[in-house]
Design a protein around this motif. Structure first.
Motif, mmCIF file in Angstrom:
data_model
loop_
_atom_site.group_PDB
_atom_site.id
_atom_site.type_symbol
_atom_site.label_atom_id
_atom_site.label_comp_id
_atom_site.label_asym_id
_atom_site.label_seq_id
_atom_site.Cartn_x
_atom_site.Cartn_y
_atom_site.Cartn_z
ATOM 1 N N LEU A 1 0.816 -1.213 0.000
ATOM 2 C CA LEU A 1 0.000 0.000 0.000
ATOM 3 C C LEU A 1 0.849 1.262 0.000
ATOM 4 C CD1 LEU A 1 -2.773 -1.026 2.560
ATOM 5 C CD2 LEU A 1 -2.850 -1.151 0.061
ATOM 6 N N VAL A 2 2.145 1.095 0.321
ATOM 7 C CA VAL A 2 3.028 2.262 0.394
ATOM 8 C C VAL A 2 3.332 2.789 -0.998
ATOM 9 C CG1 VAL A 2 5.329 3.070 1.070
ATOM 10 C CG2 VAL A 2 4.017 1.561 2.590
ATOM 11 N N TYR A 3 3.564 1.876 -1.944
ATOM 12 C CA TYR A 3 3.995 2.332 -3.271
ATOM 13 C C TYR A 3 2.884 2.246 -4.311
ATOM 14 C CZ TYR A 3 4.974 -2.707 -3.377
ATOM 15 O OH TYR A 3 4.915 -4.066 -3.248
ATOM 16 N N THR A 4 1.689 1.895 -3.918
ATOM 17 C CA THR A 4 0.557 1.926 -4.849
ATOM 18 C C THR A 4 -0.634 2.586 -4.175
ATOM 19 O OG1 THR A 4 -0.183 -0.267 -4.125
ATOM 20 C CG2 THR A 4 1.275 -0.181 -6.049
ATOM 21 N N ALA A 5 -1.426 3.257 -4.972
ATOM 22 C CA ALA A 5 -2.642 3.882 -4.430
ATOM 23 C C ALA A 5 -3.621 2.773 -4.062
ATOM 24 C CB ALA A 5 -3.264 4.805 -5.470
ATOM 25 N N PRO A 6 -4.071 2.750 -2.808
ATOM 26 C CA PRO A 6 -4.947 1.656 -2.381
ATOM 27 C C PRO A 6 -6.280 1.678 -3.113
ATOM 28 C CG PRO A 6 -4.866 3.384 -0.704
ATOM 29 C CD PRO A 6 -3.837 3.738 -1.744
ATOM 30 N N ASN A 7 -6.622 0.560 -3.680
ATOM 31 C CA ASN A 7 -7.919 0.362 -4.318
ATOM 32 C C ASN A 7 -8.727 -0.566 -3.412
ATOM 33 O OD1 ASN A 7 -10.112 -0.516 -5.870
ATOM 34 N ND2 ASN A 7 -8.963 -0.245 -7.777
ATOM 35 N N PRO A 8 -9.820 -0.098 -2.823
ATOM 36 C CA PRO A 8 -10.549 -0.918 -1.858
ATOM 37 C C PRO A 8 -10.930 -2.287 -2.396
ATOM 38 C CG PRO A 8 -11.355 1.333 -1.832
ATOM 39 C CD PRO A 8 -10.406 1.235 -2.983
ATOM 40 N N SER A 9 -11.379 -2.339 -3.633
ATOM 41 C CA SER A 9 -11.790 -3.634 -4.178
ATOM 42 C C SER A 9 -10.611 -4.592 -4.292
ATOM 43 C CB SER A 9 -12.439 -3.443 -5.548
ATOM 44 O OG SER A 9 -11.520 -2.848 -6.464
ATOM 45 N N ASP A 10 -9.425 -4.060 -4.700
ATOM 46 C CA ASP A 10 -8.243 -4.912 -4.804
ATOM 47 C C ASP A 10 -7.789 -5.389 -3.428
ATOM 48 O OD1 ASP A 10 -8.293 -4.601 -7.517
ATOM 49 O OD2 ASP A 10 -6.783 -2.993 -7.547
ATOM 50 N N VAL A 11 -7.839 -4.473 -2.449
ATOM 51 C CA VAL A 11 -7.415 -4.847 -1.101
ATOM 52 C C VAL A 11 -8.336 -5.918 -0.524
ATOM 53 C CG1 VAL A 11 -7.088 -4.035 1.259
ATOM 54 C CG2 VAL A 11 -6.337 -2.624 -0.667
ATOM 55 N N ILE A 12 -9.641 -5.704 -0.661
ATOM 56 C CA ILE A 12 -10.594 -6.687 -0.141
ATOM 57 C C ILE A 12 -10.455 -8.007 -0.873
ATOM 58 C CG2 ILE A 12 -13.041 -7.228 0.079
ATOM 59 C CD1 ILE A 12 -13.552 -4.237 0.466
ATOM 60 N N GLY A 13 -10.279 -7.979 -2.186
ATOM 61 C CA GLY A 13 -10.102 -9.216 -2.937
ATOM 62 C C GLY A 13 -8.847 -9.953 -2.535
ATOM 63 N N GLY A 14 -7.731 -9.194 -2.341
ATOM 64 C CA GLY A 14 -6.487 -9.845 -1.926
ATOM 65 C C GLY A 14 -6.606 -10.488 -0.562
ATOM 66 N N ILE A 15 -7.245 -9.769 0.381
ATOM 67 C CA ILE A 15 -7.429 -10.329 1.724
ATOM 68 C C ILE A 15 -8.315 -11.570 1.655
ATOM 69 C CG2 ILE A 15 -8.424 -9.891 3.993
ATOM 70 C CD1 ILE A 15 -7.550 -6.992 3.707
ATOM 71 N N ALA A 16 -9.347 -11.539 0.810
ATOM 72 C CA ALA A 16 -10.238 -12.694 0.685
ATOM 73 C C ALA A 16 -9.492 -13.915 0.160
ATOM 74 C CB ALA A 16 -11.408 -12.346 -0.231
ATOM 75 N N VAL A 17 -8.612 -13.688 -0.813
ATOM 76 C CA VAL A 17 -7.835 -14.812 -1.351
ATOM 77 C C VAL A 17 -6.914 -15.383 -0.291
ATOM 78 C CG1 VAL A 17 -6.068 -15.442 -3.025
ATOM 79 C CG2 VAL A 17 -7.982 -14.005 -3.736
ATOM 80 N N VAL A 18 -6.278 -14.511 0.486
ATOM 81 C CA VAL A 18 -5.384 -14.968 1.548
ATOM 82 C C VAL A 18 -6.153 -15.771 2.591
ATOM 83 C CG1 VAL A 18 -3.953 -14.201 3.476
ATOM 84 C CG2 VAL A 18 -3.679 -13.159 1.228
ATOM 85 N N VAL A 19 -7.317 -15.266 2.979
ATOM 86 C CA VAL A 19 -8.124 -15.959 3.985
ATOM 87 C C VAL A 19 -8.605 -17.310 3.462
ATOM 88 C CG1 VAL A 19 -10.275 -15.868 5.302
ATOM 89 C CG2 VAL A 19 -8.816 -13.841 5.156
ATOM 90 N N MET A 20 -9.049 -17.352 2.203
ATOM 91 C CA MET A 20 -9.532 -18.608 1.637
ATOM 92 C C MET A 20 -8.412 -19.640 1.549
ATOM 93 S SD MET A 20 -12.068 -17.274 -1.405
ATOM 94 C CE MET A 20 -12.213 -18.935 -2.039
ATOM 95 N N THR A 21 -7.216 -19.194 1.159
ATOM 96 C CA THR A 21 -6.088 -20.123 1.069
ATOM 97 C C THR A 21 -5.726 -20.671 2.438
ATOM 98 O OG1 THR A 21 -5.232 -18.894 -0.841
ATOM 99 C CG2 THR A 21 -3.714 -20.378 0.296
ATOM 100 N N SER A 22 -5.691 -19.782 3.431
ATOM 101 C CA SER A 22 -5.367 -20.217 4.794
ATOM 102 C C SER A 22 -6.430 -21.167 5.333
ATOM 103 C CB SER A 22 -5.233 -19.001 5.714
ATOM 104 O OG SER A 22 -4.252 -18.099 5.237
ATOM 105 N N THR A 23 -7.687 -20.859 5.053
ATOM 106 C CA THR A 23 -8.776 -21.709 5.525
ATOM 107 C C THR A 23 -8.718 -23.091 4.886
ATOM 108 O OG1 THR A 23 -10.170 -19.760 5.830
ATOM 109 C CG2 THR A 23 -11.278 -21.894 5.749
ATOM 110 N N LEU A 24 -8.377 -23.139 3.607
ATOM 111 C CA LEU A 24 -8.243 -24.436 2.941
ATOM 112 C C LEU A 24 -7.160 -25.279 3.599
ATOM 113 C CD1 LEU A 24 -8.949 -26.361 0.618
ATOM 114 C CD2 LEU A 24 -7.273 -25.135 -0.791
ATOM 115 N N GLY A 25 -6.019 -24.659 3.897
ATOM 116 C CA GLY A 25 -4.948 -25.394 4.559
ATOM 117 C C GLY A 25 -5.366 -25.904 5.923
#
Length: 378
Positions: free
Chosen positions: A131-155
């Motif tokens: 987020l430091v070197y890119t302008a935060p896009n809420p949809s991208d941030v939420i999507g990235g967090i969702a992917v991380v959570v889903m991957t962790s949950t699968l494991g």
């Protein structure tokens, strides 16, 4: 720390232990680098695409150690990616970076609780750095967090499933060992006890009555043969690999009719009486009755001092079946349960019943087993 966090912090690595490497690891290592360079060639709009392809290809070997060093490999990949992102002032836009999710999955699938907490902090730090070197896009941030959570949950889900399967296998092995221990005790110990009694009797009468000693040897021979037959039947049953086994190779399961055979052998006389329709009993119930009676009679012959008689009574009615085994030996105090008493109680409990043993009123020792009909019809 709160209790859930403390529990996660103290959680050990996944069990059973993961394989070190499998063929799929080498496939990933061989496929991902060419994909990274191919993507760089096909996407000229991505800044620093060739340098990013080199970095991603260089980090691919972390996949080879992701199971045995999940936190270390995740830290290396995310640290290098974050530092390079800060140096280039841009977010890695190559889709090939998705293989970092494999490292995250390995962390939650195989890592310890401390490793998962540390990996979560590293991933959160990587997101904040991006987020430091890119302008935060809420949809991208939420999507990235969702992917991380889903991957962790699968494991975590697959980790729990594997652990539950391992615990179920351990439980089945334990039950099989208990059953084997009961069968060995109830079959071998019974015949060996008879052999020991006959041997003692033969030694006693040999100087004065050689014919009686010869009879004892014949009984010993018969008991030894029966012991070998039952041992072979148990071994054949254990060594079956799922193939159909000829019924003639397996000894029949003993039941109520075989109770009459308990009267054979040296020691106090055994009187067996059965009230009710024995043929109506399921094979498992009949076998349980026989084994409990067998163990009780063996104990009476071995331990009942001065006993001259052992009564075995089986009563069947609409409520279930009751087994009573009582000797007329000298009264004995309560004793701690050994393997035999434990095995009898376990056999009865498997059918929803109970089995108790102790001094009988008026002297002697009594064993009582109650097997309610609901225990074998449910």
């Amino acid at each position: 720390m709160t209790s859930p966090v403390r529990a996660l912090w103290d959680a050990p690595s996944a069990a059973p232990a993961p394989p070190r490497r499998v063929w799929r690891d080498w496939v990933l290592v061989g496929v991902i680098p060419p994909l990274a360079f191919l993507e760089a060639a096909l996407r000229p709009d991505v800044p620093w695409r060739w340098l990013w392809a080199v970095v991603l290809a260089a980090l691919v070997p972390t996949l080879l150690w992701r199971r045995i060093r999940p936190l270390t490999m995740l830290a290396i990949a995310f640290a290098v990616g974050s530092v390079f992102g800060l140096a280039t002032g841009g977010d890695p836009q190559l889709f090939t970076t998705a293989y970092f999710l494999i490292l995250l999955y390995a962390l939650t699938r195989w890592g310890s609780g401390r490793a998962m907490i540390g990996g979560g902090l590293i991933v959160a730090g990587g997101i904040l750095v991006s987020l430091v070197y890119t302008a935060p896009n809420p949809s991208d941030v939420i999507g990235g967090i969702a992917v991380v959570v889903m991957t962790s949950t699968l494991g975590l889900a697959l980790r729990w499933r594997a652990g539950e399967r391992a615990r179920e296998l351990d439980r089945v092995r334990f039950l099989e060992r208990e059953q084997l221990a009961r069968d060995l005790h109830d079959t071998v110990a019974h015949h060996v006890s008879a052999i020991a009694i006959q041997a003692q009797a033969g030694i006693t009468v040999a100087p004065t009555t050689p014919e009686a000693a010869t009879d004892a040897l014949r009984v010993i021979e018969g008991e030894a043969s029966r012991t070998l037959d039952e041992m072979r039947a148990i071994v054949r049953a254990l060594r079956r690999d799922g193939e159909t086994t000829d019924a003639s190779e397996l000894a029949p399961t003993p039941g109520v009719p075989e109770l009459r055979a308990l009267a054979d052998g040296a020691g106090p006389a055994v009187d067996v009486r059965v009230d009710g329709d024995a043929d109506a009993l399921p094979p498992a119930v009949a076998a349980t009755l026989y084994r409990i009676a067998q163990e009780a009679v063996t104990n009476a012959r071995r331990h009942a001092r001065g006993a001259t008689r052992v009564d075995v009574r089986v009563r069947m009615d609409t409520a279930g079946v009751r087994l009573d085994v009582r000797d007329d030996g000298e009264g004995a105090p309560s004793v701690s349960p050994g393997f035999g008493l434990t095995g009898m109680a376990e056999r009865a409990a498997l059918l929803g019943g109970t089995c108790s043993a102790g001094p009988a009123p008026g002297g002697g020792w009594a064993v009582t087993a109650l097997l309610p009909r609901t225990g074998w019809t449910s």
